[in-house]
Design an enzyme around this catalytic site. Structure first.
Site, PDB file in Angstrom:
ATOM      1  N   GLU A   1       0.790  -1.244   0.000  1.00 30.31           N
ATOM      2  CA  GLU A   1       0.000   0.000   0.000  1.00 30.31           C
ATOM      3  C   GLU A   1       0.818   1.287   0.000  1.00 30.31           C
ATOM      4  OE1 GLU A   1      -2.699  -0.480   3.304  1.00 30.31           O
ATOM      5  OE2 GLU A   1      -3.658  -2.215   2.396  1.00 30.31           O
TER       6      GLU A   1
ATOM      7  N   GLU B   1      -5.812 -11.191  -0.959  1.00 28.41           N
ATOM      8  CA  GLU B   1      -6.615 -11.025   0.268  1.00 28.41           C
ATOM      9  C   GLU B   1      -8.105 -11.056  -0.062  1.00 28.41           C
ATOM     10  OE1 GLU B   1      -5.368  -7.565   2.505  1.00 28.41           O
ATOM     11  OE2 GLU B   1      -3.276  -7.836   1.937  1.00 28.41           O
TER      12      GLU B   1
HETATM   13  C1  GLA Z   1      -4.876  -4.641   4.282  1.00 34.49           C
HETATM   14  C2  GLA Z   1      -3.624  -5.381   4.683  1.00 34.49           C
HETATM   15  C3  GLA Z   1      -3.938  -6.636   5.411  1.00 34.49           C
HETATM   16  C4  GLA Z   1      -5.032  -6.438   6.424  1.00 34.49           C
HETATM   17  C5  GLA Z   1      -6.224  -5.804   5.801  1.00 34.49           C
HETATM   18  C6  GLA Z   1      -7.290  -5.606   6.832  1.00 34.49           C
HETATM   19  O1  GLA Z   1      -5.515  -5.235   3.234  1.00 34.49           O
HETATM   20  O2  GLA Z   1      -2.786  -5.682   3.606  1.00 34.49           O
HETATM   21  O3  GLA Z   1      -2.798  -7.066   6.067  1.00 34.49           O
HETATM   22  O4  GLA Z   1      -4.592  -5.657   7.491  1.00 34.49           O
HETATM   23  O5  GLA Z   1      -5.812  -4.569   5.294  1.00 34.49           O
HETATM   24  O6  GLA Z   1      -7.192  -6.490   7.885  1.00 34.49           O
END
Ligand code: GLA
Length: 385
Positions: free
Chosen positions: A170, A276
């Site tokens: 990020e 994710e």
């Molecule tokens: C982002 C991060 C993850 C997690 C999510 C929310 O996507 O990359 O590690 O913290 O937020 O839990």
């Protein structure tokens, strides 16, 4: 040789018992063989994230479920800087050591998440002990030394076991660099350093840049341009992590937008990882916000409509949404190395607390009793279509 009635019965019972045992073991190995990851084994590695609760050893049922259904694992939180390395000389290895042991025992692909991120990292990494009250930042040289020490210590410890790393998470906000402490103290070249330190520590590992809202065209263009420039400087970046925290709404993002995204990153020479995945079924009034953890909306019952259970119609919608996503992933399997869920059962999901705290969400494949949901069966079925 003639046998009497008793011998006949005993013999038959023994045959029956051995047949039953054989069929039971065939059945249990069939169950083992046919976890969801087996269904997709010719497409990509299917994975999930392990929560701290599971890694701290309080949930062996969850470990069994994960071992049966998945082939890749990520630690949801245990490897984030504030948890693994909360103070200069303090390292909490236990959970990640267990994560690696579990991965090895089950022959899994292990992803390290994440080395460099602006969240879940102590302020003391960036600010001097003396200056903490008025937040005096340390020098660029000192921060780079800290970055290098963190990366090389972690990557070296798990070299050969953890074979892919979300090196930076990020770093981009819409179409510009995020104003993080990493950025303000080191400058945007902090990414070059992070990837270089990781490669030095394990030249064989696959190195990934991971982010949310990756279907936003402005964000894609910015990321691709910057990754290409970094690579031109001789730094290795192998892949792109699309977090894929998506909504039930088939428009957020649309399959078309996701398809263009996958192709665009692949054409830029990056292996694609869905890192994710989850599908938020609750009302979400800020579609474009991806997974920005600073967003925090107030609780109201209207924002939490399924406290008493997920209506059947929504459960079918969820199954359809997952099916359309996986049809797309399979279609582009040649570009995709891994599709990983952000945890396994609904009770574990961060989506119960974000962007509104304390709601009841249903974003994953297994319910709160660890039973496979309709969405799970929809995914098994797409391979039969
Ligand atoms: C982002 C991060 C993850 C997690 C999510 C929310 O996507 O990359 O590690 O913290 O937020 O839990």
């Amino acid at each position: 040789m003639a046998i009497n009635r008793r011998q006949f019965l005993v013999q038959n019972l023994m045959t029956l018992a051995s047949l039953t045992a054989a069929s039971q073991s065939a059945r249990s190995s069939a169950v083992r063989e046919s976890g969801l990851s087996d269904i997709f084994k010719h497409d990509f590695a299917l994975g999930t994230a392990l929560s701290n609760r599971t890694l701290e050893g309080h949930d062996s049922a969850m470990l069994d479920l994960v071992a049966r259904e998945f082939k890749a694992i990520t630690a949801e939180n245990a490897m984030k800087w504030e948890e693994l390395h909360p103070a200069d000389r303090q390292w909490n290895w236990d959970s990640i050591d267990r994560f690696v042991e579990f991965g090895k025992a089950n022959d899994m692909l292990m992803a390290g998440h994440t080395l460099i991120w602006h969240h879940q990292i102590p302020d003391s990494v960036f600010f001097d002990r003396k200056g903490r009250a008025n937040k005096r930042a340390i020098s660029k040289t000192r921060l780079l030394a800290r970055m290098k020490n963190h990366i090389s210590t972690v990557v070296d410890r798990y070299k050969g076991a953890i074979t892919l790393w979300d090196v930076v998470n990020e770093a981009v906000n819409y179409d510009h660099w995020r104003q993080s402490h990493w950025h303000s103290i080191i400058g945007p070249e902090y990414l070059d350093h992070a990837f270089r330190f990781t490669e030095e520590a394990d030249p064989k590992a696959q190195l990934i840049y991971n982010d949310f809202s990756m279907t936003a065209v402005a964000k894609q263009d910015f990321i691709i341009k910057k990754i290409q420039a970094i690579r031109k400087r001789g730094v290795k970046i192998d892949g792109i992590g699309l977090q894929c925290h998506v909504l039930l709404d088939s428009d957020a993002p649309s399959i078309k937008a996701l398809e263009t995204t996958i192709i665009k990153y692949a054409q830029a020479g990056l292996r694609v990882h869905i890192t994710e995945l989850d599908v938020d079924v609750l009302p979400f009034d800020n579609k474009g916000s991806g997974a920005d953890l600073v967003i925090n909306r107030e609780y109201s019952p209207e924002r939490d409509p399924y406290r008493d259970g997920l209506p059947l119609a929504i459960s079918s919608e969820l199954a359809n949404r997952y099916a359309e996503l996986f049809r797309l992933f399979v279609k582009h399997k040649e570009h995709i190395d891994r599709v990983s869920f952000w945890c396994t059962s609904d009770d574990e999901s961060w989506k119960n607390d974000w962007p509104v705290k304390g709601r009841k969400n249903y974003p994953l494949l297994f319910d709160r009793d660890r039973q496979a949901k309709q969405a799970y069966y929809a995914l098994r079925n797409i391979k039969l279509d």
